[in-house]
Design an enzyme around this catalytic site. Structure first.
Site, PDB file in Angstrom:
ATOM      1  N   GLY A  70      31.639  92.624  21.274  1.00 44.94           N
ATOM      2  CA  GLY A  70      31.287  93.886  22.167  1.00 44.94           C
ATOM      3  C   GLY A  70      30.765  94.014  23.377  1.00 44.94           C
ATOM      4  O   GLY A  70      31.144  94.385  23.705  1.00 44.94           O
ATOM      5  N   GLY A  72      33.910  93.389  25.588  1.00 48.20           N
ATOM      6  CA  GLY A  72      35.326  93.899  25.725  1.00 48.20           C
ATOM      7  C   GLY A  72      36.827  93.708  26.117  1.00 48.20           C
ATOM      8  O   GLY A  72      37.586  93.373  26.640  1.00 48.20           O
ATOM      9  N   LYS A  73      36.352  91.913  25.328  1.00 48.42           N
ATOM     10  CA  LYS A  73      37.670  91.121  25.604  1.00 48.42           C
ATOM     11  C   LYS A  73      38.433  91.364  24.713  1.00 48.42           C
ATOM     12  O   LYS A  73      39.627  91.830  25.541  1.00 48.42           O
ATOM     13  CB  LYS A  73      37.268  90.007  24.432  1.00 48.42           C
ATOM     14  CG  LYS A  73      36.187  89.491  25.141  1.00 48.42           C
ATOM     15  CD  LYS A  73      35.876  88.075  23.974  1.00 48.42           C
ATOM     16  CE  LYS A  73      35.575  87.847  22.782  1.00 48.42           C
ATOM     17  NZ  LYS A  73      34.465  88.682  22.307  1.00 48.42           N
ATOM     18  N   SER A  74      38.602  92.387  23.329  1.00 49.73           N
ATOM     19  CA  SER A  74      40.280  92.610  22.775  1.00 49.73           C
ATOM     20  C   SER A  74      40.284  93.980  23.896  1.00 49.73           C
ATOM     21  O   SER A  74      41.779  94.483  24.213  1.00 49.73           O
ATOM     22  CB  SER A  74      39.582  93.090  21.654  1.00 49.73           C
ATOM     23  OG  SER A  74      39.270  92.646  20.714  1.00 49.73           O
ATOM     24  N   TYR A  75      39.549  94.590  24.269  1.00 51.27           N
ATOM     25  CA  TYR A  75      39.587  95.887  25.203  1.00 51.27           C
ATOM     26  C   TYR A  75      40.485  95.211  26.864  1.00 51.27           C
ATOM     27  O   TYR A  75      41.530  95.987  27.031  1.00 51.27           O
ATOM     28  CB  TYR A  75      39.032  96.773  25.379  1.00 51.27           C
ATOM     29  CG  TYR A  75      39.021  97.789  26.860  1.00 51.27           C
ATOM     30  CD1 TYR A  75      39.469  98.961  26.344  1.00 51.27           C
ATOM     31  CD2 TYR A  75      39.335  98.102  27.876  1.00 51.27           C
ATOM     32  CE1 TYR A  75      40.036 100.033  26.568  1.00 51.27           C
ATOM     33  CE2 TYR A  75      38.912  99.116  28.791  1.00 51.27           C
ATOM     34  CZ  TYR A  75      39.767 100.078  28.429  1.00 51.27           C
ATOM     35  OH  TYR A  75      39.714 101.113  28.632  1.00 51.27           O
ATOM     36  N   ASP A 216      42.466  85.926  22.797  1.00 51.05           N
ATOM     37  CA  ASP A 216      42.133  87.316  22.581  1.00 51.05           C
ATOM     38  C   ASP A 216      41.458  86.409  21.480  1.00 51.05           C
ATOM     39  O   ASP A 216      41.463  86.341  20.151  1.00 51.05           O
ATOM     40  CB  ASP A 216      42.043  88.398  22.520  1.00 51.05           C
ATOM     41  CG  ASP A 216      41.054  89.799  21.869  1.00 51.05           C
ATOM     42  OD1 ASP A 216      40.000  89.121  22.379  1.00 51.05           O
ATOM     43  OD2 ASP A 216      41.292  90.517  20.881  1.00 51.05           O
ATOM     44  N   GLY A 219      34.779  87.151  19.256  1.00 52.44           N
ATOM     45  CA  GLY A 219      33.373  87.174  20.123  1.00 52.44           C
ATOM     46  C   GLY A 219      31.954  85.828  19.710  1.00 52.44           C
ATOM     47  O   GLY A 219      32.284  85.464  18.666  1.00 52.44           O
TER      48      GLY A 219
END
Length: 368
Positions: A70, A72-75, A216, A219
């Protein structure tokens, strides 16, 4: 800094990403004047552009995002809607640079996308993955690990690579947890192989090759925070296991870079560390994004991420240009020649026996 769950993250240490932005009509998030918010384009310019520049020089490059679920890695890596992340922007800029490049040079680009789910490798560009996943084997000559049967697609434009990225993203394993409605349940690795073929002064073909890894990571998470049970709990355990193995590899590499002897780097402890061997401790220029959450309840995970990043900073890789040995010798002699010309034009004292007569420390080697 990272962002609250549901809000974008830019992952820049000096930037805030959970406020200070304005949403435009097309959905793109733009920084408000005077704020520290960093847009997706800013993140690419600070991190992704260097990866792309090094790829054109012939270096292997890697960029991976680490942080709790949650954050923000994928974002940051893939993006959402018109807020495209580092992966699509890098691909777009790659083909723009090719279009503006030397017309006498031939460019070849291949694309692959995989995920590591519960320690099994799945090809995201294929719908027919074998039970138990694709096999990971070690090249006996190079010592590096590779995925057997991974689909590598030749692409000739950004439109083609964008289509493949969307296809792979749609096949990714995601699920809802208490901390993230679209939590990545697997590590995703995008690999772009970039070859530049040109002719030297003798009319012979020469090739510079670069492998770009954009990773990516799923998490890190705590079961009591995510409310994970059943399959989600098993996924979380495997994610944490592989991230722990990655942390051990980073610690061992940091010890080696610090001068410690006889340190065994445990690459074989997980599929993730096997596939990232070259990126972490081999021939690669590597960037790590540390995604952080500003929420006080995530203090422990934030501290853990920062420690992770601090260890990674201590690793010293030795990246070299991937080219023909003869081409390399010619390039190095030309660079040495240019340095000598600059010294002469600047009135500097010339050392005796330049070029091949220089010792490793940079001094002149004397002849008996």
């Amino acid at each position: 800094a990272g962002g609250k769950q549901g809000n974008p993250s830019t992952d820049l240490p000096s930037s805030r990403s959970h406020d200070g932005y304005t949403e435009k009509d097309d959905g793109y998030l733009e920084a408000q004047p005077g704020t520290k918010y960093a847009s997706q384009r800013r993140v690419f310019e600070d991190l992704g552009q260097g990866v792309l520049d090094n790829a054109f020089k012939g270096f292997n490059c890697s960029l991976f995002a680490y942080g709790q679920t949650g954050s923000g890695k994928s974002y940051s890596m893939v993006g959402y809607g018109n807020n495209k992340g580092i992966v699509p922007i890098t691909c777009d800029e790659l083909f723009k640079a090719i279009e503006a490049g030397d017309k006498a040079t031939k460019y070849e680009v291949t694309f692959s996308m995989l995920e590591i789910y519960n320690e099994q490798v799945r090809d995201l560009l294929s719908k027919d993955n074998p039970k138990g996943g694709l096999q990971v084997r070690q090249n006996p000559k190079l010592g590096l690990f590779y995925v057997v049967g991974l689909k590598k697609v030749a692409v000739g434009s950004y439109a083609e690579i964008d289509k493949r990225t969307q296809e792979g993203t749609a096949n990714r394993t995601v699920a809802s947890t208490n901390m993230n409605a679209t939590s990545s349940r697997a590590h995703t690795v995008v690999t772009i192989t970039f070859d530049q073929i040109s002719k030297n002064e003798a009319g012979e073909e020469t090739k510079k090759s670069s492998v770009i890894n954009l990773v990516d990571l799923a998490g890190s998470e705590r079961a009591d925070s995510t409310g994970a049970t059943g399959d989600r709990l098993k996924e979380g355990a495997n994610i944490n296991k592989s991230l722990s193995a990655l942390g051990n590899v980073i610690s061992a590499l940091a010890d080696l870079s610090g001068g410690k002897k006889k340190v065994m780097v445990p690459y074989r402890d997980s599929v993730l560390t096997k596939l990232l061997q070259n990126a972490l401790g081999g021939n690669s220029k590597t960037v790590m994004i540390a995604a952080l959450s500003p929420a006080d309840i995530n203090y422990d995970e934030t501290l853990s991420t920062l420690r992770y990043a601090d260890r990674a900073k201590k690793i010293k890789n030795k990246a070299v240009v991937n080219e023909n040995p003869l081409d390399k010798l010619i390039r190095e002699l030309r660079e040495e020649n240019e340095k000598l010309k600059q010294q002469m034009s600047g009135g500097a004292v010339m050392p005796t026996g330049g070029g091949a007569g220089m010792d490793p420390a940079g001094g002149a080697r004397s002849k008996a």
